[in-house]
Design a protein around this motif. Structure first.
Motif, PDB file in Angstrom:
ATOM      1  N   ARG A 182       0.836  -1.186   0.000  1.00 38.53           N
ATOM      2  CA  ARG A 182       0.000   0.000   0.000  1.00 38.53           C
ATOM      3  C   ARG A 182       0.884   1.254   0.000  1.00 38.53           C
ATOM      4  O   ARG A 182       2.081   1.175   0.250  1.00 38.53           O
ATOM      5  CB  ARG A 182      -0.955   0.020   1.186  1.00 38.53           C
TER       6      ARG A 182
ATOM      7  N   ARG B 120      -6.635  13.197  13.140  1.00 36.52           N
ATOM      8  CA  ARG B 120      -6.809  13.240  11.683  1.00 36.52           C
ATOM      9  C   ARG B 120      -7.965  14.160  11.311  1.00 36.52           C
ATOM     10  O   ARG B 120      -7.866  14.965  10.379  1.00 36.52           O
ATOM     11  CB  ARG B 120      -7.063  11.827  11.142  1.00 36.52           C
TER      12      ARG B 120
ATOM     13  N   ASP C  88     -12.465   3.709  -0.900  1.00 37.40           N
ATOM     14  CA  ASP C  88     -11.307   3.084  -1.536  1.00 37.40           C
ATOM     15  C   ASP C  88     -11.135   1.681  -0.976  1.00 37.40           C
ATOM     16  O   ASP C  88     -10.201   1.403  -0.232  1.00 37.40           O
ATOM     17  CB  ASP C  88     -10.057   3.937  -1.283  1.00 37.40           C
TER      18      ASP C  88
ATOM     19  N   ASP D 248      -0.692   5.742   7.404  1.00 36.26           N
ATOM     20  CA  ASP D 248      -0.316   4.530   6.675  1.00 36.26           C
ATOM     21  C   ASP D 248       0.809   3.778   7.384  1.00 36.26           C
ATOM     22  O   ASP D 248       0.898   2.550   7.305  1.00 36.26           O
ATOM     23  CB  ASP D 248       0.141   4.881   5.247  1.00 36.26           C
TER      24      ASP D 248
ATOM     25  N   GLY E  76      -2.141  11.540   6.267  1.00 38.68           N
ATOM     26  CA  GLY E  76      -2.486  10.227   5.730  1.00 38.68           C
ATOM     27  C   GLY E  76      -1.279   9.315   5.647  1.00 38.68           C
ATOM     28  O   GLY E  76      -1.372   8.109   5.930  1.00 38.68           O
TER      29      GLY E  76
ATOM     30  N   SER F 224      -5.725   8.531  -0.940  1.00 36.02           N
ATOM     31  CA  SER F 224      -7.183   8.660  -0.978  1.00 36.02           C
ATOM     32  C   SER F 224      -7.640   9.964  -0.327  1.00 36.02           C
ATOM     33  O   SER F 224      -8.518  10.668  -0.838  1.00 36.02           O
ATOM     34  CB  SER F 224      -7.852   7.462  -0.294  1.00 36.02           C
ATOM     35  N   GLY F 225      -7.035  10.309   0.824  1.00 36.31           N
ATOM     36  CA  GLY F 225      -7.393  11.569   1.469  1.00 36.31           C
ATOM     37  C   GLY F 225      -7.037  12.765   0.614  1.00 36.31           C
ATOM     38  O   GLY F 225      -7.805  13.734   0.524  1.00 36.31           O
TER      39      GLY F 225
ATOM     40  N   TYR G  43     -13.780   9.512   0.733  1.00 37.25           N
ATOM     41  CA  TYR G  43     -12.940   8.936  -0.321  1.00 37.25           C
ATOM     42  C   TYR G  43     -12.092   7.799   0.241  1.00 37.25           C
ATOM     43  O   TYR G  43     -11.865   6.788  -0.438  1.00 37.25           O
ATOM     44  CB  TYR G  43     -12.047  10.016  -0.947  1.00 37.25           C
ATOM     45  N   ASN G  44     -11.654   7.959   1.466  1.00 38.62           N
ATOM     46  CA  ASN G  44     -10.922   6.882   2.120  1.00 38.62           C
ATOM     47  C   ASN G  44     -11.837   5.687   2.356  1.00 38.62           C
ATOM     48  O   ASN G  44     -11.457   4.533   2.120  1.00 38.62           O
ATOM     49  CB  ASN G  44     -10.341   7.393   3.444  1.00 38.62           C
TER      50      ASN G  44
ATOM     51  N   HIS H  50      -7.960  17.563   9.038  1.00 32.67           N
ATOM     52  CA  HIS H  50      -8.833  17.640   7.866  1.00 32.67           C
ATOM     53  C   HIS H  50      -9.696  18.899   7.891  1.00 32.67           C
ATOM     54  O   HIS H  50      -9.848  19.588   6.870  1.00 32.67           O
ATOM     55  CB  HIS H  50      -9.734  16.404   7.811  1.00 32.67           C
TER      56      HIS H  50
ATOM     57  N   ASN I 251     -12.782  12.248   3.783  1.00 31.56           N
ATOM     58  CA  ASN I 251     -12.941  11.027   4.583  1.00 31.56           C
ATOM     59  C   ASN I 251     -13.719   9.961   3.834  1.00 31.56           C
ATOM     60  O   ASN I 251     -13.373   8.777   3.884  1.00 31.56           O
ATOM     61  CB  ASN I 251     -13.621  11.366   5.915  1.00 31.56           C
TER      62      ASN I 251
ATOM     63  N   ASP J  87      -3.972   5.745   2.659  1.00 31.23           N
ATOM     64  CA  ASP J  87      -4.681   6.912   3.177  1.00 31.23           C
ATOM     65  C   ASP J  87      -4.119   8.220   2.634  1.00 31.23           C
ATOM     66  O   ASP J  87      -4.856   9.191   2.451  1.00 31.23           O
ATOM     67  CB  ASP J  87      -4.632   6.932   4.707  1.00 31.23           C
TER      68      ASP J  87
END
Length: 336
Positions: A46, A101, A154, A92, A88, A214-215, A150-151, A105, A148, A211
């Motif tokens: 990842r 987080r 995914d 990870d 992110g 995607s974030g 979007y995470n 954001h 968020n 993350d």
């Protein structure tokens, strides 16, 4: 010709960098290990989304140096995106508490809204609503929710990449049509960088986004929606229509899980797209279906909303109704 060369370069650099990141993940054991909440069956590297982050941020700097972008836009997207990607990336590598987080954001989201000078008037049938501070708060929450969700979304091979390309690509075309060439370049840059990554993430995926990626993509798409609405006149309704698949699935899933008293922020596999992938026993049909829906159903309606923004809310309801029915059909938010 220069634009095409730049976009091709972005694609190739993202492709090569994703390959380097895959080797790094394998060497450092940065792996996504399957569990009972996963939609995959084998350990997979990842963090490949960092390639999208790097290429996009470098491209933004290039646009800023060439004076193709206002400095406020560069600061909103570049600094906000870098901060979101940074938290992110940390998540990870080691778990960052959700509250920290979320704080990062929301600060990044507020940063964008401040630089956009608040919420533009909202076009409605027969009226333009000046919604002031309330609109600004709504936009901050919108950006925070988008990055968020979007995470959350995914979760199967290729889905986040296909969504980004089939949202950013049509958005670039709409911005070009409106004469906002600098904003069209940013959206096209996002699509190109994501396409380079998607070559590695296409089912069966050789690396996951992570993350950081995607974030970052969720933040960038939401920030572009706010900034291009304020600066280029691209109606927020057009963006909401384009983003409909992810927004509807994630929101219905969250609401249903919250109503049942579940911790909606914890990992799960009850999104409609996850149920669908198990129903078909493959990721590929679901990923392709989302791209087709975005291009053949949502894009024409988004163009219409860009042309007739006062009818945007009507077009939004038209666009989202089949998505809602599809999510109910595939039991979004319900357990197996």
């Amino acid at each position: 010709m220069t634009v095409m060369f730049s976009l091709s370069a972005a694609l190739m650099v993202a492709f090569l960098l994703t390959g380097i990141l895959r080797r790094y993940a394998l060497r450092t054991d940065l792996m996504d290990i399957p569990n009972d909440r996963s939609s995959h069956e084998v350990p997979t590297p990842r963090g490949g989304g960092v390639a999208i982050v790097v290429v996009s941020l470098v491209g933004l700097v290039g646009l800023g140096l060439s004076a193709a972008m206002p400095i406020t836009a560069l600061l909103a997207l570049g600094l906000g995106g870098a901060v979101v990607a940074g938290i992110g990336w940390l998540d990870d590598h080691r778990d960052v508490p959700a509250r920290w987080r979320l704080l990062v954001h929301l600060v990044a989201a507020a940063w964008v809204v401040v630089l956009a000078r608040g919420a533009p008037p909202l076009a409605l049938p027969g009226v333009s609503w000046e919604w002031g501070w309330f609109g600004a708060v709504v936009l901050v929450l919108f950006i925070g929710w988008m990055l968020n969700l979007y995470n959350f979304m995914d979760g199967i091979d290729g889905i986040a990449g296909v969504e980004a390309i089939t949202v950013a690509g049509p958005a670039a075309a709409m911005l070009w049509w409106l004469g906002a060439l600098e904003w069209a370049s940013v959206a096209a840059l996002m699509a190109s960088a994501t396409l380079g990554f998607l070559a590695w993430n296409w089912p069966p995926a050789k690396i996951f986004m992570g993350d950081a990626g995607s974030g970052f993509i969720g933040f960038m798409l939401a920030a572009l929606a706010v900034l291009t609405w304020a600066d280029a006149g691209l109606s927020i309704w057009a963006w909401l229509i384009l983003l409909g698949v992810f927004i509807v699935d994630a929101t219905i899933t969250l609401v249903r899980r919250a109503v049942r008293g579940e911790k909606f922020y914890e990992a799960h596999r009850s999104h409609a797209y996850q149920h669908a992938s198990r129903y078909y026993n493959r990721h590929l049909p679901v990923t392709i279906a989302i791209g087709v829906i975005n291009l053949l159903w949502l894009t024409p309606l988004a163009f219409t909303a860009a042309y007739l923004p006062e009818w945007g809310i009507v077009l939004l309801l038209l666009a989202w109704t089949p998505l809602l029915l599809g999510c109910l059909r595939y039991r979004a938010g319900l357990p197996d």
